[in-house]
Scaffold this motif. Structure first.
Motif, PDB file in Angstrom:
ATOM      1  N   ALA A 146      43.808  40.191  38.330  1.00  0.00           N
ATOM      2  CA  ALA A 146      43.327  41.347  37.368  1.00  0.00           C
ATOM      3  C   ALA A 146      42.587  41.174  36.399  1.00  0.00           C
ATOM      4  N   THR A 158      38.943  39.917  37.413  1.00  0.00           N
ATOM      5  CA  THR A 158      38.218  40.696  38.197  1.00  0.00           C
ATOM      6  C   THR A 158      37.847  42.121  37.377  1.00  0.00           C
ATOM      7  N   ARG A 159      38.932  42.576  36.751  1.00  0.00           N
ATOM      8  CA  ARG A 159      38.818  43.905  35.971  1.00  0.00           C
ATOM      9  C   ARG A 159      39.003  44.098  34.639  1.00  0.00           C
ATOM     10  N   GLY A 188      41.407  47.213  32.765  1.00  0.00           N
ATOM     11  CA  GLY A 188      41.155  47.810  33.907  1.00  0.00           C
ATOM     12  C   GLY A 188      42.085  47.801  35.255  1.00  0.00           C
ATOM     13  N   ILE A 189      43.335  47.400  35.031  1.00  0.00           N
ATOM     14  CA  ILE A 189      44.364  47.696  35.762  1.00  0.00           C
ATOM     15  C   ILE A 189      45.457  48.318  35.309  1.00  0.00           C
ATOM     16  N   GLU A 223      32.833  38.232  41.821  1.00  0.00           N
ATOM     17  CA  GLU A 223      33.812  39.269  41.388  1.00  0.00           C
ATOM     18  C   GLU A 223      34.741  38.565  40.263  1.00  0.00           C
ATOM     19  N   ARG A 224      34.922  37.529  40.563  1.00  0.00           N
ATOM     20  CA  ARG A 224      35.916  36.828  39.730  1.00  0.00           C
ATOM     21  C   ARG A 224      35.430  35.950  38.577  1.00  0.00           C
ATOM     22  N   THR A 256      36.546  37.585  29.878  1.00  0.00           N
ATOM     23  CA  THR A 256      36.786  39.119  30.149  1.00  0.00           C
ATOM     24  C   THR A 256      37.736  39.645  29.061  1.00  0.00           C
TER      25      THR A 256
END
Length: 198
Positions: free
Chosen positions: A21, A24-25, A29-30, A104-105, A111
């Protein structure tokens, strides 16, 4: 979303789901429910392993990512006679991972750092320690190959900053050009200042 092996111990599955997570987000984001579903774990198990909840789990995932990065750096530094070659291999590996993920990663440290707030004190402290550990490992390698303490420290700072910035640019552009160009610039900068390992 990465598929996690149900045979993996629950704690490792939780860390793996959070690490995925973060790459990627990001941390925000999760949701917790989605994270638990991915890990195949009930909420009670999360708090058994991580009493501090989602934040404590994120810290464990970040520490796991840092340990992985340091282990990778150590392997590459041991395998190459010149740190510039190890740096080239490190950045080439990051490009392959980014390509394989369909852009995506990204780096979980960057991040989370970008989305963290002043209230995220423990997260920021963990990230800061992680970046410092990576810089220290790079600086040590540069010093072992003839660079002065100050130059090695400054070069390590530049390498980490350039690596993270190039990865971010490559991810949003959907190609690895920024990483390839940054790697070439860094290698051409540090190679003449260093000697190969005998």
């Amino acid at each position: 979303m990465t598929k996690l092996d149900p045979q993996t111990p629950t704690r490792e599955r939780l860390i793996g789901a959070m690490l995925d997570a973060l790459r990627t987000r990001g941390f925000h984001g999760i949701g917790l429910s989605e994270l638990l579903t991915q890990a195949g774990a009930p909420k009670g198990v999360l708090y058994h392993h991580f009493p501090g909840g989602k934040t404590e789990l994120a810290i464990a995932a970040i520490e796991s990512a840092i340990a992985g990065m340091l282990a990778s750096l150590d392997r590459l530094l041991a395998a190459h006679a010149h740190p510039a070659d190890a740096l080239e291999a490190w950045m080439a590996g990051a490009q392959k991972l980014l390509l394989a993920s369909g852009f995506e990663r990204g780096c979980p440290l960057a991040t989370v750092a970008l989305e963290s707030t002043p209230e995220d004190l423990t997260l920021r402290a963990t990230l800061s320690a992680g970046f410092a550990a990576i810089r220290e490992r790079l600086s040590g390698a540069l010093q072992q190959h003839g660079m002065s303490d100050t130059a090695a420290r400054q070069s390590a700072m530049l390498i980490v900053a350039a690596y993270e910035g190039a990865l971010l640019q490559a991810r949003v552009a959907g190609n690895v050009n920024a990483m390839a160009d940054t790697c070439a610039a860094l290698v051409s900068m540090i190679r003449p200042q260093l000697r190969s390992r005998p």
